[in-house]
Design a protein around this motif. Structure first.
Motif, mmCIF file in Angstrom:
data_model
loop_
_atom_site.group_PDB
_atom_site.id
_atom_site.type_symbol
_atom_site.label_atom_id
_atom_site.label_comp_id
_atom_site.label_asym_id
_atom_site.label_seq_id
_atom_site.Cartn_x
_atom_site.Cartn_y
_atom_site.Cartn_z
ATOM 1 N N LYS A 150 -10.056 -8.527 2.250
ATOM 2 C CA LYS A 150 -10.080 -9.734 1.587
ATOM 3 C C LYS A 150 -8.853 -10.118 0.786
ATOM 4 C CE LYS A 150 -12.834 -10.283 -2.080
ATOM 5 N NZ LYS A 150 -11.840 -11.379 -2.974
ATOM 6 N N VAL A 151 -8.642 -9.036 0.130
ATOM 7 C CA VAL A 151 -7.121 -9.158 -0.622
ATOM 8 C C VAL A 151 -6.020 -9.307 0.185
ATOM 9 C CG1 VAL A 151 -5.764 -8.127 -2.399
ATOM 10 C CG2 VAL A 151 -8.374 -7.717 -2.431
ATOM 11 N N TYR A 152 -5.994 -8.695 1.223
ATOM 12 C CA TYR A 152 -4.733 -8.768 1.930
ATOM 13 C C TYR A 152 -4.763 -10.274 2.674
ATOM 14 C CZ TYR A 152 -4.224 -3.859 1.983
ATOM 15 O OH TYR A 152 -4.045 -2.460 1.573
ATOM 16 N N ILE A 153 -5.839 -10.895 2.929
ATOM 17 C CA ILE A 153 -5.765 -12.206 3.625
ATOM 18 C C ILE A 153 -5.601 -13.245 2.321
ATOM 19 C CG2 ILE A 153 -7.409 -13.977 4.433
ATOM 20 C CD1 ILE A 153 -8.696 -12.071 5.973
ATOM 21 N N GLN A 154 -5.909 -13.025 1.310
ATOM 22 C CA GLN A 154 -5.596 -13.994 0.118
ATOM 23 C C GLN A 154 -4.505 -13.916 -0.069
ATOM 24 O OE1 GLN A 154 -9.754 -12.682 -2.053
ATOM 25 N NE2 GLN A 154 -8.470 -14.383 -3.117
ATOM 26 N N TYR A 155 -3.969 -12.793 -0.343
ATOM 27 C CA TYR A 155 -2.087 -12.468 -0.707
ATOM 28 C C TYR A 155 -1.251 -13.294 0.459
ATOM 29 C CZ TYR A 155 2.350 -10.189 -0.583
ATOM 30 O OH TYR A 155 3.570 -9.863 -0.631
ATOM 31 N N SER B 101 1.608 -1.194 -6.963
ATOM 32 C CA SER B 101 0.417 -0.478 -6.189
ATOM 33 C C SER B 101 -0.788 -1.733 -6.124
ATOM 34 C CB SER B 101 -0.485 0.275 -7.400
ATOM 35 O OG SER B 101 -0.861 -0.628 -8.535
ATOM 36 N N PHE B 102 -1.944 -1.222 -5.569
ATOM 37 C CA PHE B 102 -3.033 -2.193 -5.010
ATOM 38 C C PHE B 102 -3.500 -2.790 -6.026
ATOM 39 C CE2 PHE B 102 -7.495 -3.292 -3.555
ATOM 40 C CZ PHE B 102 -7.090 -4.028 -2.474
ATOM 41 N N TYR B 103 -3.517 -2.204 -7.193
ATOM 42 C CA TYR B 103 -4.024 -2.845 -8.497
ATOM 43 C C TYR B 103 -3.189 -3.921 -8.773
ATOM 44 C CZ TYR B 103 -5.027 -3.746 -13.379
ATOM 45 O OH TYR B 103 -5.260 -4.262 -14.744
ATOM 46 N N ASP B 104 -1.758 -3.638 -8.740
ATOM 47 C CA ASP B 104 -0.906 -4.665 -9.101
ATOM 48 C C ASP B 104 -1.017 -6.049 -8.291
ATOM 49 O OD1 ASP B 104 0.428 -3.049 -11.140
ATOM 50 O OD2 ASP B 104 1.759 -2.071 -9.755
ATOM 51 N N LEU B 105 -1.418 -5.499 -6.998
ATOM 52 C CA LEU B 105 -1.557 -6.836 -6.014
ATOM 53 C C LEU B 105 -2.858 -7.556 -6.554
ATOM 54 C CD1 LEU B 105 -0.894 -8.338 -3.375
ATOM 55 C CD2 LEU B 105 -2.363 -6.512 -2.249
ATOM 56 N N CYS B 106 -3.957 -6.869 -6.696
ATOM 57 C CA CYS B 106 -5.027 -7.616 -7.135
ATOM 58 C C CYS B 106 -4.991 -8.379 -8.460
ATOM 59 C CB CYS B 106 -6.222 -6.575 -7.501
ATOM 60 S SG CYS B 106 -6.758 -5.722 -5.758
ATOM 61 N N LYS B 107 -4.070 -7.763 -9.333
ATOM 62 C CA LYS B 107 -3.679 -8.450 -10.683
ATOM 63 C C LYS B 107 -3.024 -9.782 -10.444
ATOM 64 C CE LYS B 107 -2.270 -7.440 -15.203
ATOM 65 N NZ LYS B 107 -1.604 -6.465 -16.125
ATOM 66 N N SER B 108 -2.181 -9.578 -9.426
ATOM 67 C CA SER B 108 -1.126 -10.785 -9.226
ATOM 68 C C SER B 108 -2.045 -11.913 -8.770
ATOM 69 C CB SER B 108 -0.170 -10.539 -8.243
ATOM 70 O OG SER B 108 -0.473 -10.423 -7.001
ATOM 71 N N LEU B 109 -3.307 -11.605 -7.975
ATOM 72 C CA LEU B 109 -4.008 -12.623 -7.394
ATOM 73 C C LEU B 109 -5.184 -13.166 -8.374
ATOM 74 C CD1 LEU B 109 -4.141 -11.111 -4.036
ATOM 75 C CD2 LEU B 109 -3.160 -13.299 -4.485
ATOM 76 N N ASN B 110 -5.119 -12.517 -9.579
ATOM 77 C CA ASN B 110 -6.299 -12.601 -10.577
ATOM 78 C C ASN B 110 -7.567 -12.100 -10.066
ATOM 79 O OD1 ASN B 110 -4.912 -14.134 -12.577
ATOM 80 N ND2 ASN B 110 -4.921 -15.960 -11.301
ATOM 81 N N LEU B 111 -7.371 -10.799 -9.318
ATOM 82 C CA LEU B 111 -8.748 -10.316 -8.716
ATOM 83 C C LEU B 111 -8.829 -8.857 -9.499
ATOM 84 C CD1 LEU B 111 -8.126 -11.182 -5.046
ATOM 85 C CD2 LEU B 111 -9.830 -12.056 -6.518
ATOM 86 N N ASP B 112 -8.149 -8.692 -10.665
ATOM 87 C CA ASP B 112 -8.229 -7.444 -11.102
ATOM 88 C C ASP B 112 -9.825 -6.847 -11.676
ATOM 89 O OD1 ASP B 112 -7.479 -9.478 -12.715
ATOM 90 O OD2 ASP B 112 -7.337 -8.474 -14.622
ATOM 91 N N ALA B 113 -10.638 -8.008 -12.035
ATOM 92 C CA ALA B 113 -12.010 -7.801 -12.383
ATOM 93 C C ALA B 113 -12.762 -7.131 -10.909
ATOM 94 C CB ALA B 113 -12.598 -9.124 -12.683
ATOM 95 N N GLU B 114 -12.415 -7.763 -9.918
ATOM 96 C CA GLU B 114 -12.997 -7.410 -8.646
ATOM 97 C C GLU B 114 -12.492 -5.952 -8.453
ATOM 98 O OE1 GLU B 114 -13.163 -9.943 -5.139
ATOM 99 O OE2 GLU B 114 -13.539 -11.607 -6.425
ATOM 100 N N TYR B 115 -11.375 -5.931 -8.608
ATOM 101 C CA TYR B 115 -10.719 -4.417 -8.269
ATOM 102 C C TYR B 115 -11.316 -3.474 -9.210
ATOM 103 C CZ TYR B 115 -7.529 -0.502 -8.512
ATOM 104 O OH TYR B 115 -7.023 0.781 -8.634
ATOM 105 N N ASN B 116 -11.786 -3.569 -10.424
ATOM 106 C CA ASN B 116 -12.529 -2.614 -11.154
ATOM 107 C C ASN B 116 -13.972 -2.429 -10.768
ATOM 108 O OD1 ASN B 116 -10.332 -1.888 -12.923
ATOM 109 N ND2 ASN B 116 -10.452 -3.635 -14.087
#
Length: 243
Positions: free
Chosen positions: A74-79, A161-176
């Motif tokens: 999901k994250v990859y598609i959004q990115y 990192s993958f966390y950095d990617l999630c954070k750039s997409l405002n998905l850090d909460a979902e990451y955690n």
């Protein structure tokens, strides 16, 4: 605003319809973006099917690992769809090819160590070897950006990192909540879910493993719904209703 899908049968139907539409579009517009999105959507649907087979059988092992994988898709598609989609999709393609080439050469150069795992002789493996040029692949990969990406999504050198990617997409909460939580199974940190230790008797025994109080189906439907929404919006697909 489109209605959120709530049932797994609905999301699978719409997901496969969306995938078939992408494949038809790909016949006329052959580019890396559509290829990457088709592959990621197909993989997401397959992972979700496997997960629901386990749920139906009341089996828990592997569920959290598959949810983590689905979250990554999901994250990859959004990115990819955020912007600069063709270059980002090409980075994914090149990264995969480079890794395949590396693994292929590792096996070839250490055949004695790996032959016990392969049901073919060395000549058979050589015949299957992909015609990839690692030097050229890396050269093309490096040209994508002004730096050599640490990961295929490292268009920014700070995105390490993958966390950095999630954070750039405002998905850090979902990451955690999803990625970190469901990483325990992958890293073999769930022993206490399966074992009972009795210190007074100094004994360890297996215990019945029941489904956790995790809304697996809700999470899967939510992820697939978001994936389909992103792709449908990108290609201006109309609403798809199950008949």
């Amino acid at each position: 605003m489109k209605n959120k899908m709530v049932s797994i049968s609905e999301v699978f139907f719409v997901g496969h319809t969306t995938l078939n539409t992408l494949i038809k579009i790909m016949e006329d517009y052959k580019n890396y973006e559509i290829l990457a999105l088709s592959e990621l959507l197909a993989e997401s649907l397959d992972i979700s099917k496997s997960l629901f087979i386990l749920l139906k059988a009341n089996q828990t092992a592997g569920l959290e690992s598959m949810l983590r994988i689905l979250f990554e898709k999901k994250v990859y598609i959004q990115y990819i769809l955020e912007y600069d989609s063709e270059r980002r999709a090409n980075a994914l393609r090149l990264s995969k090819s480079i890794e395949i080439d590396k693994v292929s050469k590792t096996i070839k150069n250490n055949w004695k160590e790996y032959r016990q795992f392969l049901e073919m002789d060395r000549q058979g493996y050589n015949n299957l070897e992909l015609d990839l040029n690692l030097r050229e692949l890396k050269k093309e990969y490096r040209k994508l950006y002004n730096h050599y990406p640490k990961n295929w999504y490292s268009d920014d050198p700070q995105k390490k990192s993958f966390y950095d990617l999630c954070k750039s997409l405002n998905l850090d909460a979902e990451y955690n909540l999803i990625f970190r939580l469901f990483s325990f199974e992958i890293h073999s940190k769930q022993g206490y879910d399966y074992l009972t230790y009795k210190p007074d008797e100094n004994k360890v025994s297996l215990k019945e493993h029941e489904l956790k109080d995790i809304p697996y189906e809700t999470i899967v439907v939510s992820f697939l719904d978001k994936i389909i929404e992103c792709i449908s919006k990108r290609y201006e697909m109309g609403p798809i209703e199950k008949v």
